[in-house]
Write an enzyme that holds these catalytic residues in place. Structure first.
Site, PDB file in Angstrom:
ATOM      1  N   LYS A   1      71.468  20.065  -8.538  1.00 17.48           N
ATOM      2  CA  LYS A   1      71.711  21.448  -8.981  1.00 17.48           C
ATOM      3  C   LYS A   1      73.107  21.647  -9.579  1.00 17.48           C
ATOM      4  O   LYS A   1      73.266  22.379 -10.543  1.00 17.48           O
ATOM      5  CB  LYS A   1      71.532  22.419  -7.815  1.00 17.48           C
ATOM      6  CG  LYS A   1      70.097  22.592  -7.352  1.00 17.48           C
ATOM      7  CD  LYS A   1      70.045  23.704  -6.310  1.00 17.48           C
ATOM      8  CE  LYS A   1      68.736  23.773  -5.593  1.00 17.48           C
ATOM      9  NZ  LYS A   1      68.668  24.916  -4.668  1.00 17.48           N
TER      10      LYS A   1
ATOM     11  N   ASN B   1      69.014  25.716 -10.906  1.00 16.85           N
ATOM     12  CA  ASN B   1      67.821  25.160 -10.251  1.00 16.85           C
ATOM     13  C   ASN B   1      66.592  25.227 -11.148  1.00 16.85           C
ATOM     14  O   ASN B   1      65.526  24.758 -10.776  1.00 16.85           O
ATOM     15  CB  ASN B   1      67.547  25.867  -8.913  1.00 16.85           C
ATOM     16  CG  ASN B   1      67.096  27.308  -9.101  1.00 16.85           C
ATOM     17  OD1 ASN B   1      67.287  27.890 -10.162  1.00 16.85           O
ATOM     18  ND2 ASN B   1      66.513  27.877  -8.077  1.00 16.85           N
TER      19      ASN B   1
ATOM     20  N   ASP C   1      67.879  31.147  -7.310  1.00 15.00           N
ATOM     21  CA  ASP C   1      67.988  31.223  -5.842  1.00 15.00           C
ATOM     22  C   ASP C   1      68.445  32.614  -5.391  1.00 15.00           C
ATOM     23  O   ASP C   1      67.995  33.117  -4.360  1.00 15.00           O
ATOM     24  CB  ASP C   1      68.970  30.165  -5.313  1.00 15.00           C
ATOM     25  CG  ASP C   1      68.324  28.796  -5.200  1.00 15.00           C
ATOM     26  OD1 ASP C   1      67.078  28.727  -5.075  1.00 15.00           O
ATOM     27  OD2 ASP C   1      69.043  27.783  -5.242  1.00 15.00           O
TER      28      ASP C   1
ATOM     29  N   ALA D   1      78.900  28.060   3.578  1.00  6.63           N
ATOM     30  CA  ALA D   1      79.585  28.218   2.285  1.00  6.63           C
ATOM     31  C   ALA D   1      79.153  27.109   1.328  1.00  6.63           C
ATOM     32  O   ALA D   1      79.886  26.745   0.417  1.00  6.63           O
ATOM     33  CB  ALA D   1      81.098  28.206   2.493  1.00  6.63           C
ATOM     34  N   GLY D   2      77.952  26.564   1.538  1.00  5.79           N
ATOM     35  CA  GLY D   2      77.422  25.527   0.654  1.00  5.79           C
ATOM     36  C   GLY D   2      76.698  26.147  -0.533  1.00  5.79           C
ATOM     37  O   GLY D   2      76.895  27.326  -0.862  1.00  5.79           O
TER      38      GLY D   2
HETATM   39  P1  NAP Z   1      74.940  22.413   1.718  1.00  8.51           P
HETATM   40  O1  NAP Z   1      75.473  22.792   0.383  1.00  8.51           O
HETATM   41  O2  NAP Z   1      74.998  21.005   2.174  1.00  8.51           O
HETATM   42  O3  NAP Z   1      75.707  23.333   2.818  1.00  8.51           O
HETATM   43  C1  NAP Z   1      75.499  23.123   4.199  1.00  8.51           C
HETATM   44  C2  NAP Z   1      76.194  24.232   4.991  1.00  8.51           C
HETATM   45  O4  NAP Z   1      75.908  24.030   6.387  1.00  8.51           O
HETATM   46  C3  NAP Z   1      77.724  24.234   4.844  1.00  8.51           C
HETATM   47  O5  NAP Z   1      78.199  25.547   4.948  1.00  8.51           O
HETATM   48  C4  NAP Z   1      78.156  23.397   6.068  1.00  8.51           C
HETATM   49  O6  NAP Z   1      79.439  23.688   6.523  1.00  8.51           O
HETATM   50  C5  NAP Z   1      77.149  23.862   7.098  1.00  8.51           C
HETATM   51  N1  NAP Z   1      76.983  22.860   8.153  1.00  8.51           N
HETATM   52  C6  NAP Z   1      76.315  21.688   8.070  1.00  8.51           C
HETATM   53  N2  NAP Z   1      76.385  21.019   9.250  1.00  8.51           N
HETATM   54  C7  NAP Z   1      77.142  21.798  10.073  1.00  8.51           C
HETATM   55  C8  NAP Z   1      77.596  21.654  11.419  1.00  8.51           C
HETATM   56  N3  NAP Z   1      77.262  20.571  12.151  1.00  8.51           N
HETATM   57  N4  NAP Z   1      78.333  22.646  11.960  1.00  8.51           N
HETATM   58  C9  NAP Z   1      78.674  23.750  11.224  1.00  8.51           C
HETATM   59  N5  NAP Z   1      78.285  23.933   9.937  1.00  8.51           N
HETATM   60  C10 NAP Z   1      77.531  22.976   9.379  1.00  8.51           C
HETATM   61  O7  NAP Z   1      73.398  22.841   1.875  1.00  8.51           O
HETATM   62  P2  NAP Z   1      72.631  24.069   1.165  1.00  8.51           P
HETATM   63  O8  NAP Z   1      71.954  23.573  -0.055  1.00  8.51           O
HETATM   64  O9  NAP Z   1      73.565  25.216   1.064  1.00  8.51           O
HETATM   65  O10 NAP Z   1      71.467  24.361   2.226  1.00  8.51           O
HETATM   66  C11 NAP Z   1      71.746  24.912   3.502  1.00  8.51           C
HETATM   67  C12 NAP Z   1      70.429  25.170   4.228  1.00  8.51           C
HETATM   68  O11 NAP Z   1      69.667  26.141   3.523  1.00  8.51           O
HETATM   69  C13 NAP Z   1      69.519  23.944   4.362  1.00  8.51           C
HETATM   70  O12 NAP Z   1      68.913  23.972   5.636  1.00  8.51           O
HETATM   71  C14 NAP Z   1      68.475  24.148   3.290  1.00  8.51           C
HETATM   72  O13 NAP Z   1      67.220  23.563   3.614  1.00  8.51           O
HETATM   73  C15 NAP Z   1      68.357  25.672   3.309  1.00  8.51           C
HETATM   74  N6  NAP Z   1      67.911  26.212   2.009  1.00  8.51           N
HETATM   75  C16 NAP Z   1      66.832  27.013   1.990  1.00  8.51           C
HETATM   76  C17 NAP Z   1      66.404  27.559   0.793  1.00  8.51           C
HETATM   77  C18 NAP Z   1      65.194  28.442   0.773  1.00  8.51           C
HETATM   78  O14 NAP Z   1      64.642  28.658  -0.314  1.00  8.51           O
HETATM   79  N7  NAP Z   1      64.766  28.984   1.897  1.00  8.51           N
HETATM   80  C19 NAP Z   1      67.102  27.294  -0.392  1.00  8.51           C
HETATM   81  C20 NAP Z   1      68.235  26.470  -0.341  1.00  8.51           C
HETATM   82  C21 NAP Z   1      68.621  25.937   0.875  1.00  8.51           C
HETATM   83  P3  NAP Z   1      80.726  22.896   5.922  1.00  8.51           P
HETATM   84  O15 NAP Z   1      81.020  23.519   4.583  1.00  8.51           O
HETATM   85  O16 NAP Z   1      81.784  23.157   6.921  1.00  8.51           O
HETATM   86  O17 NAP Z   1      80.323  21.450   5.805  1.00  8.51           O
END
Ligand code: NAP
Length: 274
Positions: free
Chosen positions: A65, A86, A102, A129-130
C-alpha cells in the site's frame, strides 16, 4: 470480460477474491477478480503490466500500500493524505491512478452500525498509529470529530500522525482520563487479533452511549467488543470496514456500486470462523 485483482505478498490469506467474486455473480457481470502474488521487489513491474494485460485495476494489500506510491501517475486526496493506496484504477490512456478507500470503508461501516454516533459531540480515541490508524484518523477528521487522541506504543509514530491531521498524541497511561470524555474508541492496532498479543483496555471510564469500534476481524468477536457489549455500549466489528472499503473499487472497475448484503456478510463470517 473485465479483469481486476489484488496484489500482495503473501496473498493466499486475502478474502478480497471471495468478496468481489460474490458481487460479480450477484450482479451477473462478465468479469474476474484474481489473487496476484507479487514480491515487493517486483511491484513496479507488476503495476506497469496491468494495462498491458488488460486489467481495469487492482487492490493493493500488505506490504504494497505504501510502497506503490512512487510508481503511480496520479493519487486521489485520501491516498495522498494517508500516504498509502489500496485501489488502483487503470485509466483509458494506461496511466495508473491510486486511491485510498480505507477511510471511506471505516466511516461508512461506523455510520451504518452506529447511526446515533455524533462526530462533533465528543472526542475520539484511536489506539494505534500504523497504516490503518492513518486512514481512520483521516476519516474521523473529515467526519467532523473535533478532538482526536492517538495512543500508540511508539510515541514518535503517534506524534507524526497527530501532527498530520491536527490530532493529539497521548500515552497508554492517559487512557482512563481520555476515555472518560470520549464518544468513540477505535482499536487500530493488531492487538487482539488471532496470533497477536491480547489488548488490555478497561472500558469502564467510557460514558454511556459511547461506541467501541475494533477493526480487527479475526476473530469476529474480539474480547474488546465483548467487553463493550457487556457494558451496554455500541460495539462495531472490523469485517464491515473490509467490506465497505471494497465498494468504490468494484464500482470503478465493474460499473456498479455494490451493497454490503447480509448473505455476503454471512459468507465471509463463515469463512473466518472456518
Ligand atoms: P501496522 O501498520 O503494522 O500497525 C500496527 C499497529 O499495532 C501499530 O500502531 C503498532 O504499534 C501496534 N502494535 C503492534 N503490536 C503491538 C504490541 N505488541 N503492543 C502495542 N502495540 C502494538 O498494521 P495496520 O495495517 O495498521 O493494521 C492494524 C490492524 O488493523 C491489523 O490487525 C489489521 O488486520 C487490521 N486492519 C483491518 C482492516 C479492516 O478492513 N477491518 C483494514 C486494515 C487493517 P507501534 O507503532 O508502536 O509498532
Amino acid at each position: 470480460m473485465i479483469l481486476a485483482g489484488v496484489m500482495g505478498w503473501p496473498i493466499a490469506h486475502s478474502r478480497s477474491p471471495r468478496l468481489h467474486g460474490w458481487w460479480l455473480r450477484h450482479h451477473g457481470i462478465d468479469g474476474a477478480y484474481v489473487p496476484l502474488a507479487v514480491r515487493p521487489e517486483m511491484l513496479e513491474q507488476a503495476l506497469r503490466a496491468l494495462p498491458v494485460l488488460g486489467f481495469a485495476g487492482c487492490n493493493l494489500t500488505i506490504p504494497h500500500k505504501e510502497l506503490a506510491l512512487p510508481f503511480l501517475d496520479h493519487l486521489d486526496d485520501d491516498a495522498r493524505r494517508i500516504g498509502a493506496a489500496n485501489t488502483i484504477i487503470v485509466r483509458p490512456d494506461g496511466r495508473l491512478e491510486g486511491r485510498n478507500t480505507d477511510a471511506f470503508g471505516f466511516i461508512a461501516h461506523l455510520r451504518a452500525s452506529a447511526p446515533a454516533w455524533q462526530p462533533a459531540r465528543r472526542s475520539a480515541v484511536v489506539l494505534g498509529a500504523g497504516g490503518a490508524a492513518r486512514a481512520i484518523v483521516c476519516a474521523l477528521a473529515d467526519a467532523g470529530v473535533r478532538e482526536i487522541h492517538i495512543v500508540n506504543r511508539r510515541r514518535d509514530r503517534a506524534v507524526a500522525l497527530a501532527t498530520a491531521f491536527g490530532a493529539a498524541a497521548a500515552g497508554w497511561e492517559d487512557l482512563p482520563r481520555l476515555l472518560a470524555g470520549a464518544g468513540l474508541l477505535v482499536n487500530a492496532t493488531s492487538l487482539g487479533m488471532s496470533g497477536q498479543p491480547p489488548l488490555h483496555v478497561d472500558l469502564s471510564p467510557l460514558p454511556a452511549g459511547a461506541v467501541v469500534d475494533d477493526i480487527v476481524y479475526v476473530p469476529l468477536e474480539t474480547p474488546l467488543l465483548a467487553q463493550a457489549r457487556a457494558r451496554g455500549l455500541t460495539a462495531v466489528g472490523g469485517l464491515g470496514m473490509l467490506l465497505h472499503q471494497a465498494r468504490p473499487g468494484f464500482e470503478a472497475w465493474f460499473g456498479i456500486l455494490p451493497a454490503v448484503e447480509p448473505d455476503l456478510v454471512a459468507l465471509l463470517e463463515a469463512d473466518i470462523r472456518g
